[in-house]
Write an enzyme that holds these catalytic residues in place. Structure first.
Site, PDB file in Angstrom:
ATOM      1  N   HIS A 243      62.294 -54.815 -11.785  1.00 44.01           N
ATOM      2  CA  HIS A 243      61.322 -55.905 -11.710  1.00 44.01           C
ATOM      3  C   HIS A 243      61.745 -56.834 -10.574  1.00 44.01           C
ATOM      4  O   HIS A 243      62.840 -57.400 -10.599  1.00 44.01           O
ATOM      5  CB  HIS A 243      61.248 -56.681 -13.028  1.00 44.01           C
ATOM      6  CG  HIS A 243      60.242 -57.786 -13.013  1.00 44.01           C
ATOM      7  ND1 HIS A 243      58.932 -57.616 -13.424  1.00 44.01           N
ATOM      8  CD2 HIS A 243      60.333 -59.079 -12.606  1.00 44.01           C
ATOM      9  CE1 HIS A 243      58.272 -58.750 -13.289  1.00 44.01           C
ATOM     10  NE2 HIS A 243      59.100 -59.660 -12.790  1.00 44.01           N
ATOM     11  N   CYS A 244      60.858 -56.976  -9.591  1.00 41.88           N
ATOM     12  CA  CYS A 244      61.180 -57.764  -8.407  1.00 41.88           C
ATOM     13  C   CYS A 244      60.447 -59.102  -8.475  1.00 41.88           C
ATOM     14  O   CYS A 244      59.219 -59.134  -8.351  1.00 41.88           O
ATOM     15  CB  CYS A 244      60.794 -57.009  -7.133  1.00 41.88           C
ATOM     16  SG  CYS A 244      61.227 -57.889  -5.621  1.00 41.88           S
ATOM     17  N   PRO A 245      61.168 -60.219  -8.661  1.00 38.57           N
ATOM     18  CA  PRO A 245      60.471 -61.513  -8.681  1.00 38.57           C
ATOM     19  C   PRO A 245      59.941 -61.925  -7.322  1.00 38.57           C
ATOM     20  O   PRO A 245      59.023 -62.744  -7.241  1.00 38.57           O
ATOM     21  CB  PRO A 245      61.566 -62.478  -9.165  1.00 38.57           C
ATOM     22  CG  PRO A 245      62.849 -61.832  -8.784  1.00 38.57           C
ATOM     23  CD  PRO A 245      62.612 -60.361  -8.883  1.00 38.57           C
ATOM     24  N   GLY A 248      56.624 -60.562  -7.387  1.00 40.15           N
ATOM     25  CA  GLY A 248      55.878 -60.976  -8.567  1.00 40.15           C
ATOM     26  C   GLY A 248      55.321 -59.836  -9.382  1.00 40.15           C
ATOM     27  O   GLY A 248      54.267 -59.992 -10.012  1.00 40.15           O
TER      28      GLY A 248
END
Length: 447
Positions: A243-245, A248
């Site tokens: 999961h890449c913030p 997003g």
């Protein structure tokens, strides 16, 4: 009271412009049938306004008015159906946000994604506004052109990664979850009270390698190979990478290639802007000196600082994912040591060739989304039912039926309301018995 055909059609238009809200379409349809009843009861005035001779059959209505009523009611039926539609994305579980009627799918935590947009747009805006004009005159006009190409490609891949479905796997329906529970109980048997049940795992063979399929207690499914449950989005994602913030969104099977192209193009853009900022400062320093250049160009100093601190992380991340693509491996598998642990199990997904692995990951066919986000839910699932029209006792005409979920054809409701008796008898013969025809019968049925 005399009602002309034009007045009849005017009263059939929605009030307040547009279509109104709620059950406005149903109310307008009821008004149209009320006016048709008044038109039939006052046939002399209506026929006179239509241009026909008075004294004819009161059940008669002009073909022109009949055609207009059919088109009007069909259009309003479509309008009401559109208002009552519930899309599947509105009822999807998990912690995702949707925009543009389900076309855009993102995680709820979007603050860092906005920071990414701000850094890229701000740095490139300063570069195009100040350095590019000077470098295009002094060196080559191709410098801003190549920078624009890199910038547009980076933004396109970023938005494609952020706004797309990463490969979310739908959760099991109640019947499916109950069936899976029955299968597990039949396989493991009854577990004594106080004893821990065995792990819910299925063995699956891929390229002569045993791969374990784990059970997800949240989604109530056995996850496919390489899938994992994202704790941030609360969904199982096929070929889950991480999961890449910064984008997003989760990075999975359906958007990994765009994520890789984004970080690759962003690395090239960062190197490009950083290099030509240094060239710009060097050329200006030859004319007015280094300190004077720094005083006159504070924007260039800011760009150099942003690019310098961004360069190491972005270029390092690109190199790491290039290594993973060459091995046909995911970040999740690399962190867990799935293929490099104590067991020394070989990666069953690797082709043993760097070129083949790169082609499969970056150039393979893109699977379609299995969520069907913009699909239409049935009425009993969406929880919305068509609202009924006004009571039959408040109108001299029988209560109008509920608007169906499909547009009305040209030979349904208008014919039942305003066709002559011969036409009504033919319709009744085909469609079965209908509601009462007269106000007295309608009031009796209501009682």
């Amino acid at each position: 009271m005399a009602w002309s055909c034009e007045r009849l059609l005017e009263r059939g238009q929605p009030r307040g412009g547009g279509g109104g809200s709620g059950g406005g379409g149903l109310l307008v349809e009821s008004q149209i049938f009320d006016d048709v009843w008044l038109d039939r009861s006052s046939s002399h005035q209506c026929h006179q306004s239509c241009g026909s001779e008075p004294g004819l059959d009161p059940n008669h209505i002009s073909p022109v008015t009949e055609g207009k009523l059919r088109r009007c009611i069909a259009a309003m039926s479509v309008m009401v159906v559109r208002k009552k539609v519930t899309r599947k994305w509105e009822k999807l579980p998990g912690r995702n946000t949707f925009c543009c009627d389900g076309r855009v799918m993102m995680a709820r935590q979007k603050g860092i994604f906005y920071l990414t947009l701000f850094l890229i747009l701000g740095t490139c805006t300063l570069f195009f506004a100040f350095e590019c004009r000077y470098l295009a005159v002094q060196l080559s006009p191709a410098i801003p052109v190549f920078a624009a190409v890199l910038f547009l490609f980076s933004m396109a891949t970023l938005l494609r990664t952020s706004f797309s479905d990463p490969g979310v796997i739908p959760r099991a329906l109640p019947d499916e979850a109950a069936f899976i529970e029955m299968e597990i109980e039949a396989t493991n048997g009854t577990v004594p009270q106080g004893q821990r049940p065995p792990p819910r795992i299925k063995n699956f063979q891929i390229n002569n390698q045993i791969v374990k399929l784990k059970y997800c207690y949240t989604c109530k499914i056995f996850r496919p190979p390489r899938a994992s449950h994202c704790s941030i989005c609360d969904n199982c994602v096929e070929r889950f990478d991480h999961h890449c913030p910064w984008v997003g969104n989760c990075v999975g099977k359906r958007n990994y290639r765009y994520f890789y192209l984004f970080i690759l193009s962003l690395s090239l853009l960062t190197i490009y802007v950083f290099t030509f900022n240094i060239v710009y400062v060097a050329l200006k320093s030859l004319k007015i000196g280094f300190l004077e250049t720094l005083k006159e160009t504070p924007g260039t100093v800011l760009e150099v600082l942003i690019c310098f601190f961004t360069l190491w992380s972005v270029v390092g991340l690109t190199g790491f994912h290039t290594f993973l693509v060459a091995l046909n491996q995911t970040t999740n598998e690399d962190i867990k040591g799935s293929w490099t642990g104590k067991n020394r199990v070989q990666n069953p997904y690797s082709h043993g060739n760097i070129l083949k692995n790169c082609c499969e990951v970056l150039c393979g066919p893109l699977p379609p989304s299995v969520l069907d986000r913009r699909g239409i839910l049935p009425l009993e699932e969406s929880g919305s039912r068509p609202s009924s029209t006004q009571e039959a006792s408040s109108s001299p005409f029988p209560q109008s039926p509920v608007v169906p979920t499909e547009p009305l054809s040209s030979n349904e409701l208008p014919l039942k309301a305003c066709a002559p008796e011969e036409m009504q008898s033919s319709v009744l013969a085909q469609q079965g018995p209908e509601s009462p025809e007269t106000p007295q019968e309608a009031s009796g049925a209501e009682k």
